[in-house]
Design a protein around this motif. Sequence first.
Motif, PDB file in Angstrom:
ATOM      1  N   ASN A 152       9.983  -3.935 -25.709  1.00  0.00           N
ATOM      2  CA  ASN A 152       8.714  -2.788 -25.325  1.00  0.00           C
ATOM      3  C   ASN A 152       7.577  -3.198 -24.716  1.00  0.00           C
ATOM      4  OD1 ASN A 152      10.770  -1.128 -26.378  1.00  0.00           O
ATOM      5  ND2 ASN A 152       9.994  -1.155 -28.683  1.00  0.00           N
ATOM      6  N   ILE A 153       7.109  -4.428 -24.927  1.00  0.00           N
ATOM      7  CA  ILE A 153       5.910  -5.048 -24.255  1.00  0.00           C
ATOM      8  C   ILE A 153       6.256  -4.946 -22.873  1.00  0.00           C
ATOM      9  CG2 ILE A 153       4.835  -7.089 -23.749  1.00  0.00           C
ATOM     10  CD1 ILE A 153       4.847  -7.672 -26.750  1.00  0.00           C
ATOM     11  N   GLY A 154       7.239  -5.495 -22.489  1.00  0.00           N
ATOM     12  CA  GLY A 154       7.878  -5.485 -20.860  1.00  0.00           C
ATOM     13  C   GLY A 154       7.985  -4.023 -20.477  1.00  0.00           C
ATOM     14  N   LYS A 155       8.594  -3.182 -21.098  1.00  0.00           N
ATOM     15  CA  LYS A 155       8.736  -1.820 -20.671  1.00  0.00           C
ATOM     16  C   LYS A 155       7.397  -1.042 -20.446  1.00  0.00           C
ATOM     17  CE  LYS A 155      13.377  -1.321 -22.947  1.00  0.00           C
ATOM     18  NZ  LYS A 155      14.324  -0.650 -23.744  1.00  0.00           N
ATOM     19  N   ALA A 156       6.423  -1.570 -21.343  1.00  0.00           N
ATOM     20  CA  ALA A 156       5.003  -0.943 -21.060  1.00  0.00           C
ATOM     21  C   ALA A 156       4.362  -1.473 -19.772  1.00  0.00           C
ATOM     22  CB  ALA A 156       4.202  -1.020 -22.357  1.00  0.00           C
ATOM     23  N   ILE A 157       4.475  -2.741 -19.581  1.00  0.00           N
ATOM     24  CA  ILE A 157       4.019  -3.369 -18.527  1.00  0.00           C
ATOM     25  C   ILE A 157       4.666  -2.709 -17.270  1.00  0.00           C
ATOM     26  CG2 ILE A 157       3.567  -5.487 -17.112  1.00  0.00           C
ATOM     27  CD1 ILE A 157       3.376  -6.961 -19.913  1.00  0.00           C
ATOM     28  N   ALA A 158       5.695  -2.600 -17.409  1.00  0.00           N
ATOM     29  CA  ALA A 158       6.833  -2.012 -16.299  1.00  0.00           C
ATOM     30  C   ALA A 158       6.297  -0.767 -15.692  1.00  0.00           C
ATOM     31  CB  ALA A 158       8.229  -2.075 -16.467  1.00  0.00           C
ATOM     32  N   ALA A 159       6.004   0.047 -16.872  1.00  0.00           N
ATOM     33  CA  ALA A 159       5.429   1.531 -16.498  1.00  0.00           C
ATOM     34  C   ALA A 159       4.551   1.525 -15.801  1.00  0.00           C
ATOM     35  CB  ALA A 159       5.339   2.128 -17.801  1.00  0.00           C
ATOM     36  N   PHE A 160       3.461   0.486 -16.060  1.00  0.00           N
ATOM     37  CA  PHE A 160       2.207   0.451 -15.254  1.00  0.00           C
ATOM     38  C   PHE A 160       2.527   0.006 -13.677  1.00  0.00           C
ATOM     39  CE2 PHE A 160      -0.851  -2.825 -13.785  1.00  0.00           C
ATOM     40  CZ  PHE A 160      -1.878  -1.987 -13.156  1.00  0.00           C
ATOM     41  N   GLU A 161       3.196  -0.993 -13.833  1.00  0.00           N
ATOM     42  CA  GLU A 161       3.626  -1.565 -12.500  1.00  0.00           C
ATOM     43  C   GLU A 161       4.297  -0.615 -11.395  1.00  0.00           C
ATOM     44  OE1 GLU A 161       3.996  -6.423 -13.398  1.00  0.00           O
ATOM     45  OE2 GLU A 161       5.732  -5.309 -13.604  1.00  0.00           O
ATOM     46  N   ARG A 162       5.024   0.464 -12.006  1.00  0.00           N
ATOM     47  CA  ARG A 162       5.733   1.491 -11.195  1.00  0.00           C
ATOM     48  C   ARG A 162       4.474   2.451 -10.227  1.00  0.00           C
ATOM     49  NH1 ARG A 162      10.721   3.161 -12.279  1.00  0.00           N
ATOM     50  NH2 ARG A 162      10.284   5.422 -12.140  1.00  0.00           N
ATOM     51  N   SER A 163       3.280   2.136 -10.670  1.00  0.00           N
ATOM     52  CA  SER A 163       2.397   3.109 -10.302  1.00  0.00           C
ATOM     53  C   SER A 163       1.786   2.171  -8.866  1.00  0.00           C
ATOM     54  CB  SER A 163       1.258   3.352 -11.090  1.00  0.00           C
ATOM     55  OG  SER A 163       0.450   2.273 -11.351  1.00  0.00           O
ATOM     56  N   ILE A 164       2.262   1.163  -8.599  1.00  0.00           N
ATOM     57  CA  ILE A 164       1.633   0.382  -7.478  1.00  0.00           C
ATOM     58  C   ILE A 164       2.553   0.626  -6.419  1.00  0.00           C
ATOM     59  CG2 ILE A 164       0.821  -2.135  -6.734  1.00  0.00           C
ATOM     60  CD1 ILE A 164       0.758  -2.703  -9.757  1.00  0.00           C
ATOM     61  N   GLU A 165       2.086   1.277  -5.446  1.00  0.00           N
ATOM     62  CA  GLU A 165       2.681   1.483  -4.067  1.00  0.00           C
ATOM     63  C   GLU A 165       2.017   0.939  -3.100  1.00  0.00           C
ATOM     64  OE1 GLU A 165       5.777   2.381  -3.972  1.00  0.00           O
ATOM     65  OE2 GLU A 165       6.321   4.131  -5.044  1.00  0.00           O
ATOM     66  N   PRO A 166       2.565   0.556  -1.872  1.00  0.00           N
ATOM     67  CA  PRO A 166       2.056   0.218  -0.552  1.00  0.00           C
ATOM     68  C   PRO A 166       1.310   1.287   0.005  1.00  0.00           C
ATOM     69  CG  PRO A 166       4.557   0.424  -0.219  1.00  0.00           C
ATOM     70  CD  PRO A 166       4.141   0.776  -1.826  1.00  0.00           C
ATOM     71  N   PRO A 167       0.112   1.254   0.642  1.00  0.00           N
ATOM     72  CA  PRO A 167      -0.643   2.135   1.428  1.00  0.00           C
ATOM     73  C   PRO A 167      -0.162   2.315   2.707  1.00  0.00           C
ATOM     74  CG  PRO A 167      -1.680  -0.027   1.600  1.00  0.00           C
ATOM     75  CD  PRO A 167      -0.459  -0.181   0.542  1.00  0.00           C
ATOM     76  N   GLN A 168      -0.283   3.417   3.319  1.00  0.00           N
ATOM     77  CA  GLN A 168       0.036   3.739   4.693  1.00  0.00           C
ATOM     78  C   GLN A 168      -0.928   2.679   5.878  1.00  0.00           C
ATOM     79  OE1 GLN A 168      -1.250   7.234   7.198  1.00  0.00           O
ATOM     80  NE2 GLN A 168       1.002   7.870   6.804  1.00  0.00           N
ATOM     81  N   THR A 169      -0.413   2.312   6.735  1.00  0.00           N
ATOM     82  CA  THR A 169      -0.969   1.551   7.844  1.00  0.00           C
ATOM     83  C   THR A 169      -1.244   2.035   8.992  1.00  0.00           C
ATOM     84  OG1 THR A 169       0.920   0.459   8.362  1.00  0.00           O
ATOM     85  CG2 THR A 169       0.033  -0.479   6.233  1.00  0.00           C
ATOM     86  N   ARG A 170      -1.697   1.233  10.207  1.00  0.00           N
ATOM     87  CA  ARG A 170      -1.755   1.771  11.506  1.00  0.00           C
ATOM     88  C   ARG A 170      -0.210   1.953  11.920  1.00  0.00           C
ATOM     89  NH1 ARG A 170      -3.238  -0.998  16.525  1.00  0.00           N
ATOM     90  NH2 ARG A 170      -3.658  -2.766  15.521  1.00  0.00           N
ATOM     91  N   PHE A 171       0.418   1.090  11.708  1.00  0.00           N
ATOM     92  CA  PHE A 171       1.734   1.054  12.269  1.00  0.00           C
ATOM     93  C   PHE A 171       2.589   2.465  11.779  1.00  0.00           C
ATOM     94  CE2 PHE A 171       6.426   0.865  10.994  1.00  0.00           C
ATOM     95  CZ  PHE A 171       6.816   0.711  12.120  1.00  0.00           C
ATOM     96  N   ASP A 172       2.493   3.015  10.538  1.00  0.00           N
ATOM     97  CA  ASP A 172       2.946   4.016   9.989  1.00  0.00           C
ATOM     98  C   ASP A 172       2.337   5.246  10.874  1.00  0.00           C
ATOM     99  OD1 ASP A 172       4.562   2.864   7.729  1.00  0.00           O
ATOM    100  OD2 ASP A 172       2.678   2.509   6.949  1.00  0.00           O
ATOM    101  N   ARG A 173       1.326   5.326  11.045  1.00  0.00           N
ATOM    102  CA  ARG A 173       0.500   6.266  11.687  1.00  0.00           C
ATOM    103  C   ARG A 173       1.175   6.285  13.182  1.00  0.00           C
ATOM    104  NH1 ARG A 173      -3.730   4.445   8.505  1.00  0.00           N
ATOM    105  NH2 ARG A 173      -4.650   3.404  10.285  1.00  0.00           N
ATOM    106  N   PHE A 174       1.180   5.258  13.771  1.00  0.00           N
ATOM    107  CA  PHE A 174       2.068   5.154  15.137  1.00  0.00           C
ATOM    108  C   PHE A 174       3.112   5.583  15.171  1.00  0.00           C
ATOM    109  CE2 PHE A 174       4.534   2.846  18.076  1.00  0.00           C
ATOM    110  CZ  PHE A 174       3.906   2.967  19.231  1.00  0.00           C
ATOM    111  N   ALA A 175       4.180   5.254  14.122  1.00  0.00           N
ATOM    112  CA  ALA A 175       5.390   5.532  13.925  1.00  0.00           C
ATOM    113  C   ALA A 175       5.846   6.951  13.869  1.00  0.00           C
ATOM    114  CB  ALA A 175       6.179   4.717  12.929  1.00  0.00           C
TER     115      ALA A 175
END
Length: 398
Positions: free
Chosen positions: A204-227
């Motif tokens: 359950n310790i691992g499941k709690a840490i994983a729940a937090f880590e699920r919120s970490i997503e990559p940001p949009q970049t200049r390439f994305d806006r170009f694409a």
Amino acid sequence: MKRGLLCLLVVMAMIAGCGKPQFSDAEEKTIASLALNTLPALKPDTTNRFADIPAAAALGSTLFFDQGMSRDGTVSCSTCHKIDRQFQDDLPQAVGVGRTNRRTMPLAGVARDPWFFWDGRRDSLWAQALTPLENPLEQAGNRAAFAHYIKGRFGERYERIFGPLPDLSTVPANASPLGTDAEKAAWEAMPASQAEDVNRVFANIGKAIAAFERSIEPPQTRFDRFAIDLASGARPQVDDALSPEEILGLKLFISKANCVTCHNGPRFTDNSFHNTGVPPVADLPQDRGRVDAITQVAVDPFNCFGAFRDGDDSACRELRFMVKTGPELIRAYKTPSLRGAATRPPYMHAGQFSSLDEVVAHYSKAPVSVEGVSEVHPLQLSDRERAALVAFLKTLAE
């Protein structure tokens, strides 16, 4: 020439011409597939029924940054996964209680991976989160001590999420099947039901840490806006346009250089393992990659087939059908995401290369692997082409 002026000239040239850079239909389709807006919604983790519970994520965040979650009270998950450095540490090999043999991987989008660590020795985000806690070179703790720590410091929060804690009054202060000789002996002396109780708290310790880590997503970049502009036919904004050198690098990335073969999709990774001929580091223990991880993930009591998985085993497809033997597993390592890579040297699984220029030079030359067979073939890229590839990769971090 400054990039802003150069991009302005590019935009003016586009307006004067066809209105967008010249790509074939197939190239445009490939470029569109790499844009972040094509990233699907994060699927529920049926092996962790707490994965999307805010209270679990909040507890997981607390544990992620808590140095008390280590043997000597000096190391936390955030020691290596620094929040202001894309959740990595800029070191060739991570350093916790001791120096490890692998580079810290960034965490943006990690919840979408089917396998975890450079070699895939864990098959869920929550099982991965447990491993550094007991690794003697990382946080160096033991699961009985962690269970006591949770009860003493976070008992009320834990019970609101996971239900009542078990009776730990007769559980040794330090015990683990992976610890010191004394900790192993204490673990072996525990009744099976008591060991299961401790394992449940640990899971359950691992499941709690994983729940937090699920919120970490990559940001949009200049390439994305170009694409996105390219796909819609819109004229790119001056600050989002790619320079001629960056466009050449993008073309090379999806064609001649074949980078997109492994670095594909909106996260720029195929989530698989490859031998690319990266040399070992002389003073580190032997590291054979995926071939040695197969046994580790298969015997992990917290894997998808184990007793601590939530839900049924329909979620265990990756583990059930994983490739278990074959020369392609030798010195094969996970394809890392390239998003943000330009700002987090060094590179490869043990920090073998200090710059993107060195990485591109390696793939251009494609040296023979010290063991197994490298999948990479010489690209014979010119100096101009190598520089263009590096220029393009930088657009994934701006």
